[in-house]
Enzyme design. Structure first.
Site, mmCIF file in Angstrom:
data_model
loop_
_atom_site.group_PDB
_atom_site.id
_atom_site.type_symbol
_atom_site.label_atom_id
_atom_site.label_comp_id
_atom_site.label_asym_id
_atom_site.label_seq_id
_atom_site.Cartn_x
_atom_site.Cartn_y
_atom_site.Cartn_z
ATOM 1 N N ASP A 270 0.844 -1.192 0.000
ATOM 2 C CA ASP A 270 0.000 0.000 0.000
ATOM 3 C C ASP A 270 0.883 1.247 0.000
ATOM 4 O O ASP A 270 2.014 1.218 0.491
ATOM 5 C CB ASP A 270 -0.889 0.012 1.256
ATOM 6 C CG ASP A 270 -1.967 -1.064 1.177
ATOM 7 O OD1 ASP A 270 -2.313 -1.470 0.047
ATOM 8 O OD2 ASP A 270 -2.442 -1.493 2.241
ATOM 9 N N TYR A 335 4.651 -8.994 7.819
ATOM 10 C CA TYR A 335 4.233 -7.596 7.980
ATOM 11 C C TYR A 335 4.340 -7.198 9.438
ATOM 12 O O TYR A 335 4.216 -8.035 10.337
ATOM 13 C CB TYR A 335 2.761 -7.423 7.569
ATOM 14 C CG TYR A 335 2.496 -7.636 6.105
ATOM 15 C CD1 TYR A 335 2.586 -6.570 5.211
ATOM 16 C CD2 TYR A 335 2.130 -8.893 5.623
ATOM 17 C CE1 TYR A 335 2.326 -6.763 3.856
ATOM 18 C CE2 TYR A 335 1.875 -9.088 4.276
ATOM 19 C CZ TYR A 335 1.972 -8.026 3.398
ATOM 20 O OH TYR A 335 1.716 -8.216 2.072
ATOM 21 N N TYR A 407 -4.639 -9.436 2.387
ATOM 22 C CA TYR A 407 -4.863 -8.016 2.686
ATOM 23 C C TYR A 407 -4.801 -7.828 4.196
ATOM 24 O O TYR A 407 -5.705 -8.240 4.926
ATOM 25 C CB TYR A 407 -6.206 -7.559 2.124
ATOM 26 C CG TYR A 407 -6.223 -7.552 0.611
ATOM 27 C CD1 TYR A 407 -5.540 -6.556 -0.092
ATOM 28 C CD2 TYR A 407 -6.893 -8.530 -0.112
ATOM 29 C CE1 TYR A 407 -5.532 -6.541 -1.485
ATOM 30 C CE2 TYR A 407 -6.889 -8.521 -1.498
ATOM 31 C CZ TYR A 407 -6.209 -7.526 -2.177
ATOM 32 O OH TYR A 407 -6.200 -7.513 -3.550
#
Ligand SMILES: [Zn+2]
Length: 447
Positions: A270, A335, A407
């Site tokens: 993103d 992440y 996501y």
């Protein structure tokens, strides 16, 4: 039955060359080179010009023998002479004491000579040196009328030992260019593709196409609000101040004297996520470079900025672009996400969260935020594990080990039930992602 001796066999072949040549030359005028090309596969280490000249000489000898044996007359020799030129014209003049004019070559109008090839090669050499090319390939475009005329001749000769003019020009111009410049040809990955476009009058033009330089690289985003390529709003203003592509272009396009620079990345994070740790693979395409040999250390020095760092590893291929694009979804990722919860959460809640997300499949419909540009579909991705650290009663940090393509923001806030299971669901209170970083991408560049 008569057995042929080996000698007769050999003569048979060579005699048939002369006979075929006589047949062609009684119909079409041909220069030495264009005649030689009809027999290009006969013998080695000979130029087509040498072949054609030798055949014409032997033909003149045979015509003289046939003339003295009264098999043919001077008129027949005259017909062949006007299509053949020297030495048959000399023979004709000697036996008739008459002048005879020679018709222009049916295929090349007597334009294609060593001088013609040399002139083209010299012009190509100038272009290659202007472009700093270290390798090249020659392509030749011939007018279709010329190709058709050549086919007329080759069909009459039976086709099996001929070479095309296009092929000869490519080879001979290429050889001459290398002699003049020391630049080697490269048939797979030439720096420059040279197209010689020849019209029916054998005037020509030269076009060059400079192949891009492809560089294998890894990028790191140390800041947020950085897009891959410039992102413009509907009124034409920039949505984000910086993009990776602009950064690379502004930094190194002048170094390569390039027309433009484009990037090909293995997926993307993103815009507001940082890309840290292992970095993300990238191929930099330097379009129409004027310089090709730029020092790698210098590149890497220039491409290390406060917010973006690009490490160039070396040369890439077109295949690398395909493989990083194909592979990006399959690579596992790690992440780091900072999460804010609506109600305070306890250490126990966080333990529950991390023990729940062990080898857990997560169902995700396409996130609402990207529904405008992506098709609505369901996918199943895996979360392998998460590690959680509490920052305050309502803020914690999670390391998420998961499949590529998951996501992560939606894993936190559920996207109105479109992602399940999710953090909000397990914690029993709405959770919001505050900041997201990509820390690791599996197999950044396959070794
Ligand atoms: Zn010719």
């Amino acid at each position: 039955m008569i057995m042929e001796t080996p000698q007769q066999n050999r003569c048979g072949e060579h005699c048939s060359i002369i006979e075929t040549a006589a047949k062609i030359l009684s119909e079409y005028p041909l220069c030495d080179r264009c005649l030689g090309r009809v027999f290009a596969k006969k013998g080695i280490e000979l130029s087509n010009e040498e072949r054609g000249r030798a055949i014409k000489t032997l033909l003149a000898m045979k015509l003289y023998a046939d003339y003295t044996s009264e098999i043919i007359d001077a008129e027949y020799i005259g017909k062949i002479a006007s299509n053949t030129g020297d030495p048959v014209t000399r023979l004709y003049r000697k036996i008739t004491d008459r002048e005879i004019s020679v018709n222009p070559c049916y295929i090349c109008l007597h334009r294609v000579s060593s001088d013609y090839i040399d002139e083209i090669a010299r012009r190509v050499a100038v272009k290659l040196s202007e472009l700093n090319a270290s390798s090249f390939i020659i392509g030749v475009k011939l007018d279709s009328e010329v190709v058709k005329k050549e086919l007329d001749v080759h069909v009459l000769a039976g086709l099996e030992s001929s070479e095309s003019l296009k092929n000869e020009l490519k080879r001979e111009i290429g050889k001459r260019v290398t002699q003049l410049t020391n630049i080697p040809p490269d048939f797979d990955k030439p720096d420059v593709v040279v197209i010689v476009d020849v019209n029916k009058d054998f005037d020509y033009s030269i076009q060059t196409q400079v192949n891009p330089i492809l560089l294998k690289a890894i990028y790191f985003k140390r800041g947020r609000r950085i897009s891959h390529v410039p992102w413009f709003t509907s009124n034409g203003s920039r949505k984000y101040p910086e993009s990776i592509q602009d950064f690379i272009r502004d930094s190194i396009a002048r170094l390569f004297d390039a027309r433009d620079i484009k990037i090909h990345a293995a997926g993307r994070e993103d815009v507001d996520a940082r890309m840290l740790g292992s970095g993300r693979p990238l191929v930099i395409e330097v379009k129409e470079p004027g310089f090709r040999n730029v020092d790698l250390d210098l590149l890497n020095y220039i491409l290390d900025d406060q917010f973006i760092k690009v490490s160039v590893i070396g040369a890439a291929t077109r295949r690398d672009i395909e493989s990083i694009k194909e592979g990006s979804r399959k690579r596992r990722k790690i992440y780091r996400v900072a999460v804010l919860t609506e109600k305070p959460v306890s250490e126990g809640d966080l333990e529950k969260l991390s023990s729940f997300f062990k080898e857990r499949s997560v169902k995700q419909r396409t996130p609402t935020r990207i529904l405008r540009r992506k098709k609505d579909r369901e996918r199943i991705k895996r979360v392998y594990r998460i590690e959680v650290i509490s920052i305050s009663s309502r803020v914690f940090e999670a390391l998420i080990y998961c499949d590529g393509g998951l996501y992560v923001k939606e894993l936190v806030h559920c996207d109105n039930g479109r992602t399940t299971p999710c953090f909000s669901e397990i914690l029993g209170t709405p959770a919001y992602p505050l900041e997201l970083d990509v820390l690791y991408i599996e197999k950044t560049w396959d070794k």
